[in-house]
Enzyme design. Structure first.
Site, short mmCIF file in Angstrom:
data_model
loop_
_atom_site.label_atom_id
_atom_site.label_comp_id
_atom_site.label_asym_id
_atom_site.label_seq_id
_atom_site.Cartn_x
_atom_site.Cartn_y
_atom_site.Cartn_z
N GLN A 198 -29.57 -20.73 -47.89
CA GLN A 198 -29.40 -22.01 -47.18
C GLN A 198 -29.08 -23.10 -48.21
O GLN A 198 -29.87 -23.34 -49.12
CB GLN A 198 -30.70 -22.34 -46.45
N SER A 231 -30.21 -28.90 -49.00
CA SER A 231 -30.74 -30.00 -49.82
C SER A 231 -29.78 -30.36 -50.95
O SER A 231 -29.09 -29.50 -51.51
CB SER A 231 -32.08 -29.60 -50.44
N SER A 240 -33.05 -21.32 -51.86
CA SER A 240 -33.91 -20.15 -52.10
C SER A 240 -33.08 -18.88 -52.24
O SER A 240 -32.22 -18.60 -51.42
CB SER A 240 -34.88 -19.96 -50.93
N GLU A 270 -36.48 -23.08 -37.77
CA GLU A 270 -37.21 -22.95 -39.02
C GLU A 270 -38.62 -23.49 -38.89
O GLU A 270 -39.59 -22.88 -39.33
CB GLU A 270 -36.45 -23.69 -40.12
N GLU A 319 -45.02 -34.79 -44.15
CA GLU A 319 -45.01 -36.23 -43.84
C GLU A 319 -43.93 -36.51 -42.79
O GLU A 319 -44.14 -37.25 -41.82
CB GLU A 319 -44.73 -37.06 -45.11
C1 LIG Z 1 -40.30 -23.13 -51.56
C2 LIG Z 1 -39.16 -24.02 -51.18
C3 LIG Z 1 -38.00 -23.44 -50.69
C4 LIG Z 1 -36.91 -24.25 -50.36
N1 LIG Z 1 -35.77 -23.61 -49.96
C5 LIG Z 1 -34.68 -24.36 -49.67
C6 LIG Z 1 -33.46 -23.71 -49.29
O1 LIG Z 1 -33.37 -22.48 -49.23
N2 LIG Z 1 -32.40 -24.48 -49.03
C7 LIG Z 1 -32.44 -25.85 -49.10
O2 LIG Z 1 -31.43 -26.48 -48.81
N3 LIG Z 1 -33.58 -26.51 -49.46
C8 LIG Z 1 -34.71 -25.79 -49.74
N4 LIG Z 1 -35.87 -26.41 -50.13
C9 LIG Z 1 -35.89 -27.88 -50.30
C10 LIG Z 1 -36.68 -28.59 -49.23
O3 LIG Z 1 -36.04 -28.51 -47.99
C11 LIG Z 1 -36.88 -30.04 -49.70
O4 LIG Z 1 -37.70 -30.00 -50.85
C12 LIG Z 1 -37.53 -30.91 -48.65
O5 LIG Z 1 -36.64 -31.12 -47.58
C13 LIG Z 1 -37.97 -32.29 -49.21
O6 LIG Z 1 -36.90 -32.92 -49.82
P1 LIG Z 1 -37.04 -33.48 -51.32
O7 LIG Z 1 -37.56 -32.38 -52.18
O8 LIG Z 1 -35.72 -34.09 -51.67
O9 LIG Z 1 -38.16 -34.58 -51.27
P2 LIG Z 1 -38.00 -36.12 -50.82
O10 LIG Z 1 -37.21 -36.19 -49.56
O11 LIG Z 1 -37.51 -36.89 -52.00
O12 LIG Z 1 -39.50 -36.49 -50.50
C14 LIG Z 1 -40.45 -36.75 -51.53
C15 LIG Z 1 -41.77 -37.13 -50.84
O13 LIG Z 1 -41.60 -38.34 -50.07
C16 LIG Z 1 -41.98 -38.11 -48.72
N5 LIG Z 1 -41.11 -38.87 -47.81
C17 LIG Z 1 -39.77 -38.98 -47.87
N6 LIG Z 1 -39.32 -39.74 -46.84
C18 LIG Z 1 -40.42 -40.12 -46.12
C19 LIG Z 1 -40.62 -40.89 -44.94
N7 LIG Z 1 -39.59 -41.44 -44.29
N8 LIG Z 1 -41.89 -41.07 -44.50
C20 LIG Z 1 -42.96 -40.51 -45.13
N9 LIG Z 1 -42.83 -39.76 -46.26
C21 LIG Z 1 -41.58 -39.57 -46.75
C22 LIG Z 1 -41.77 -36.62 -48.49
O14 LIG Z 1 -42.51 -36.15 -47.39
C23 LIG Z 1 -42.25 -36.07 -49.83
O15 LIG Z 1 -43.65 -35.95 -49.88
C24 LIG Z 1 -36.98 -25.65 -50.48
C25 LIG Z 1 -38.16 -26.24 -50.97
C26 LIG Z 1 -39.24 -25.44 -51.32
C27 LIG Z 1 -40.48 -26.11 -51.85
#
Ligand SMILES: Cc1cc2nc3c(=O)[nH]c(=O)nc-3n(C[C@H](O)[C@H](O)[C@H](O)COP(=O)(O)OP(=O)(O)OC[C@H]3O[C@@H](n4cnc5c(N)ncnc54)[C@H](O)[C@@H]3O)c2cc1C
Length: 381
Positions: A125, A128, A160, A243, A362
């Protein structure tokens, strides 16, 4: 709600149970986030597929059994109870396939689904981006129309198993002038296409569980666009529901972990010490059971033509926090022994990512607050 299975469902359960008892590897497979483990898991997927247990709810022509959602949940319970390996094909079969069934052309279904069912083609996928996680619609990777297709440019991250996978699926901005949720298009592409660079990222345990993907004028033909150009957000959101809701984390895996927790409790604690920890063990077990019962409610709703909708976010918060609680309780029971690598420590490390992937908790709480409880919308800058 009637929770009794029909004779046909019981026969299905017995057949699945017998096959799993005879075929589940005696030793756990190496991690699917290693090169060897990835291949070992692909071989397991092949074995499942040969016996038509890989995708039980799919139509027979694509390798399934045309089984009902009820039978799928039964199968999942048996699968995890038998201690069978995690599914390396999960992003394909649980996140992409429902989209291909709903939005794909007949040609796309025939080209992509059979090799997904056998595990020959593993899908990653690619949603991100470095600046687009929770706020996915802010993604900046682009798709530019050219003769016969599109050129993809930009960067994806946290994909992933992309370090070893064969194909990717993701959203790209195809109309920069459109409102941000519009003008996105959903593409499928080979990870070894000209112009794709896959750079592995190590996880907490050091294994290359993820990769970053870089796109430099990657050509994708029109035939590999899923849904209509510009309609990618709507297409993608039907994946997100899957998902967070039922498909990625069926209750079977948590019920099996809860049963293992009970065994651990009985094996590590002297009777006199048991009372102090019993509440936490019982609480974790009850939460797994509650998720199981809630799922039967969801299945009944879906079978009646309903939709999970925003309730998928309730599921997501529940299963991810449950997984952490099950593993934390186990590590506390193990005491100093928890320092030694084991399936409990591996499971604990992975459980920590549950509140993050599939949309952070969140964000799920925001969805529950706004769309289910009707609370005021979050103030946005
Ligand atoms: C084990 C694992 C597997 C993954 N696999 C994939 C994959 O296969 N493909 C893929 O595309 N992605 C994948 N991801 C990525 C995952 O989807 C993102 O990490 C997730 O969507 C959060 O985005 P970010 O890391 O950019 O954090 P951010 O969006 O930067 O968020 C950082 C923090 O701020 C909080 N936050 C942000 N906006 C708000 C709001 N409006 N209100 C309250 N809190 C807020 C979030 O909840 C979080 O705690 C994976 C992640 C993990 C940990």
């Amino acid at each position: 709600m009637n929770l009794d299975f029909s004779p046909d469902e019981l026969a299905f359960r017995d057949e699945a149970r017998a096959w799993l008892a005879a075929n589940v590897p005696a030793e756990p497979l190496p991690s699917m986030d290693t090169a060897d483990g990835f291949v070992a898991h692909q071989q397991w997927e092949r074995r499942l597929a040969d016996a038509r247990w890989s995708v039980v709810s799919w139509p027979e022509e694509f390798g399934g059994r045309g089984a009902s959602l009820v039978k799928w949940v039964i199968f999942e319970e048996e699968y995890y109870r038998a201690g069978a390996p995690g599914r390396v094909s999960q992003n394909g079969i649980f996140l992409l396939a429902p989209i291909i069934f709903d939005h794909g052309t007949t040609d796309q279904q025939q080209r992509w689904l059979p090799s997904m069912a056998t595990g020959e083609t593993i899908w990653a996928q690619a949603w991100s981006e470095p600046e687009a996680g929770s706020d996915l619609a802010s993604l900046r990777s682009t798709a530019t129309a050219v003769k016969g297709g599109w050129l993809l440019n930009g960067q994806k991250t946290w994909s992933s198993r992309a370090a070893y996978a064969h194909q990717g699926f993701g959203l790209f901005r195809s109309d920069p002038s459109a409102e941000r949720h519009r003008g996105l298009t959903y593409f499928c592409f080979p990870l070894d296409a000209d112009g794709v660079t896959v750079r592995p990222i190590a996880q907490l345990d050091g294994e290359a569980g993820f990769a970053e993907l870089f796109f430099d004028d990657v050509f994708v033909p029109d035939a590999d666009v899923l849904g209509e150009p510009g309609d990618g957000w709507r297409v993608a959101m039907s994946t997100a529901g899957n998902e967070r809701g039922l498909s990625l984390r069926s209750p079977g895996r948590f019920c099996a972990t809860a049963d293992r927790l009970l065994d651990l409790y009985a094996s590590v604690l002297e009777p006199v010490e048991r009372t102090s920890t019993a509440t936490r063990v019982v609480d974790a077990w009850l939460r797994a059971e509650a998720y199981r019962l809630y799922t039967w409610g969801t299945v009944t709703q879906l079978a009646g033509g309903g939709d999970i909708g925003a309730a998928g976010s309730v599921n997501k918060v529940w299963w991810s926090e449950l997984d952490v609680a099950l593993h934390e309780t186990a590590l506390d029971l193990l005491g100093a022994e928890a320092e030694v690598a084991s399936t409990w420590t591996d499971g604990y490390l992975f459980s920590l990512s549950g509140p993050i992937y599939a949309g952070t908790n969140e964000i799920q709480r925001n969805i529950v607050a706004e769309r289910i409880l009707g609370l005021p919308r979050e103030v946005r800058a």
